[in-house]
Design a protein around this motif. Structure first.
Motif, PDB file in Angstrom:
ATOM      1  N   LYS A  98       0.827  -1.202   0.000  1.00 25.90           N
ATOM      2  CA  LYS A  98       0.000   0.000   0.000  1.00 25.90           C
ATOM      3  C   LYS A  98       0.870   1.264   0.000  1.00 25.90           C
ATOM      4  O   LYS A  98       0.567   2.230  -0.697  1.00 25.90           O
ATOM      5  CB  LYS A  98      -0.921  -0.027   1.216  1.00 25.90           C
ATOM      6  CG  LYS A  98      -2.052   0.933   1.169  1.00 25.90           C
ATOM      7  CD  LYS A  98      -2.996   0.703   2.336  1.00 25.90           C
ATOM      8  CE  LYS A  98      -4.311   1.384   2.075  1.00 25.90           C
ATOM      9  NZ  LYS A  98      -5.305   1.078   3.079  1.00 25.90           N
ATOM     10  N   VAL A 132       2.525   1.758  -3.544  1.00 30.24           N
ATOM     11  CA  VAL A 132       1.556   2.293  -4.505  1.00 30.24           C
ATOM     12  C   VAL A 132       1.268   3.763  -4.205  1.00 30.24           C
ATOM     13  O   VAL A 132       1.223   4.598  -5.110  1.00 30.24           O
ATOM     14  CB  VAL A 132       0.265   1.435  -4.491  1.00 30.24           C
ATOM     15  CG1 VAL A 132      -0.868   2.118  -5.215  1.00 30.24           C
ATOM     16  CG2 VAL A 132       0.539   0.066  -5.083  1.00 30.24           C
ATOM     17  N   SER A 151       1.670   0.677 -10.385  1.00 33.07           N
ATOM     18  CA  SER A 151       0.732   1.064  -9.335  1.00 33.07           C
ATOM     19  C   SER A 151      -0.707   0.705  -9.713  1.00 33.07           C
ATOM     20  O   SER A 151      -1.441   0.111  -8.916  1.00 33.07           O
ATOM     21  CB  SER A 151       0.847   2.573  -9.084  1.00 33.07           C
ATOM     22  OG  SER A 151      -0.180   3.019  -8.235  1.00 33.07           O
ATOM     23  N   LYS A 186      -3.162  -2.172  -8.047  1.00 30.44           N
ATOM     24  CA  LYS A 186      -4.490  -1.813  -7.519  1.00 30.44           C
ATOM     25  C   LYS A 186      -5.586  -2.648  -8.166  1.00 30.44           C
ATOM     26  O   LYS A 186      -6.489  -3.138  -7.486  1.00 30.44           O
ATOM     27  CB  LYS A 186      -4.771  -0.330  -7.766  1.00 30.44           C
ATOM     28  CG  LYS A 186      -3.989   0.608  -6.885  1.00 30.44           C
ATOM     29  CD  LYS A 186      -4.461   2.032  -7.146  1.00 30.44           C
ATOM     30  CE  LYS A 186      -3.297   2.936  -7.383  1.00 30.44           C
ATOM     31  NZ  LYS A 186      -3.691   4.310  -7.708  1.00 30.44           N
ATOM     32  N   HIS A 202      -5.318  -6.284  -6.967  1.00 32.58           N
ATOM     33  CA  HIS A 202      -5.825  -6.377  -5.592  1.00 32.58           C
ATOM     34  C   HIS A 202      -7.357  -6.332  -5.581  1.00 32.58           C
ATOM     35  O   HIS A 202      -8.002  -7.095  -4.852  1.00 32.58           O
ATOM     36  CB  HIS A 202      -5.249  -5.238  -4.747  1.00 32.58           C
ATOM     37  CG  HIS A 202      -5.578  -5.352  -3.296  1.00 32.58           C
ATOM     38  ND1 HIS A 202      -6.689  -4.756  -2.736  1.00 32.58           N
ATOM     39  CD2 HIS A 202      -4.945  -6.002  -2.285  1.00 32.58           C
ATOM     40  CE1 HIS A 202      -6.716  -5.023  -1.455  1.00 32.58           C
ATOM     41  NE2 HIS A 202      -5.678  -5.783  -1.150  1.00 32.58           N
ATOM     42  N   THR A 233     -10.402  -1.990  -2.671  1.00 32.13           N
ATOM     43  CA  THR A 233      -9.315  -1.157  -3.204  1.00 32.13           C
ATOM     44  C   THR A 233      -8.179  -1.027  -2.210  1.00 32.13           C
ATOM     45  O   THR A 233      -8.368  -1.189  -1.001  1.00 32.13           O
ATOM     46  CB  THR A 233      -9.835   0.265  -3.545  1.00 32.13           C
ATOM     47  OG1 THR A 233     -10.397   0.833  -2.377  1.00 32.13           O
ATOM     48  CG2 THR A 233     -10.880   0.206  -4.639  1.00 32.13           C
ATOM     49  N   LEU A 234      -7.007  -0.745  -2.740  1.00 30.08           N
ATOM     50  CA  LEU A 234      -5.830  -0.520  -1.889  1.00 30.08           C
ATOM     51  C   LEU A 234      -5.860   0.857  -1.309  1.00 30.08           C
ATOM     52  O   LEU A 234      -6.261   1.810  -1.893  1.00 30.08           O
ATOM     53  CB  LEU A 234      -4.550  -0.679  -2.727  1.00 30.08           C
ATOM     54  CG  LEU A 234      -3.922  -2.043  -2.746  1.00 30.08           C
ATOM     55  CD1 LEU A 234      -2.687  -2.066  -3.618  1.00 30.08           C
ATOM     56  CD2 LEU A 234      -3.573  -2.531  -1.367  1.00 30.08           C
TER      57      LEU A 234
END
Length: 167
Positions: free
Chosen positions: A2, A5, A152, A156, A159, A166-167
Motif C-alpha cells: 500500500k 503504490v 501502481s 491496484k 488487488h 481497493t488498496l
C-alpha cells in the motif's frame, strides 16, 4: 504494498502539478513573441525551439499524471458491456501484453537515445543552438514515471480482482 503504490501515486501527482506550469510559461513566451514580432518588428531567434521544447516537456512529463487520473483516451464501447471482474481481467491482460512491453522498450531505447545525446553534447542546428540532451532526457524519465504508474495501477486492479476491495 500500500505504501509503495501510494508513493508512486504521490510522485506522479506532484510531478503533474509542478509541470502543469510549463503551459503557463509556454503561453507567456508565445504572447511575448507575438508582441515583439508584430508590435516592435523584433522577433527572437530562440522562440520557436523554446516553445517546442516546453510543449514537449509538458506533454511527456505529465503523461504518468494523466494515467494516474485516467485522462488518456480509451475506447469503452466493449469494456463497459463486461462485468467488473471481466473488465479488470481485460485491463490486466492489456497491461501485461501492451503497456509494460511498450514502456520497457521505450525506457531502454530512450535511455540509449538520451545517453548518446549527452555523450555528444548534442546541440540544435539553429542559430540559437540550444543543448538538446536535457529535453532528450525527458523521454526515459517519462517512460520511467509511466512504468511506475502502470505498476501502481496494475497492483491496484489486481488487488481489487483478488480481494474485492481497493488498496
Amino acid at each position: 504494498m500500500k505504501k509503495f503504490v501510494a508513493a508512486i501515486d504521490a510522485i506522479n501527482e506532484r510531478t503533474g502539478r509542478i509541470f502543469c506550469f510549463a503551459l503557463a510559461m509556454l503561453n507567456f513566451i508565445v504572447v511575448f513573441e507575438v508582441i515583439l514580432r508584430y508590435f516592435f518588428n523584433k522577433p527572437t531567434i530562440y522562440n520557436f525551439e523554446l516553445t517546442i521544447m516546453l510543449y514537449a516537456l509538458h506533454f511527456m512529463i505529465t503523461a504518468a499524471f494523466a494515467l494516474l487520473h485516467s485522462s488518456h483516451v480509451s475506447i469503452d464501447i466493449i469494456i463497459n458491456r463486461l462485468s467488473q471482474r471481466n473488465q479488470l481481467l481485460l485491463e490486466l491482460v492489456g497491461y501485461i501484453l501492451f503497456f509494460f512491453p511498450f514502456t520497457v522498450i521505450l525506457l531502454y531505447q530512450g535511455t540509449k537515445f538520451a545517453a548518446t545525446s549527452w555523450i555528444q553534447m548534442e546541440r540544435s542546428w539553429s542559430v540559437w543552438a540550444p543543448p538538446l540532451y536535457p529535453i532528450k532526457t525527458v523521454l526515459p524519465l517519462t517512460m520511467l514515471l509511466l512504468l511506475l504508474q502502470g505498476v501502481s495501477i496494475f497492483v491496484k486492479k489486481l488487488h481489487l480482482l483478488l480481494k474485492g476491495d481497493t488498496l
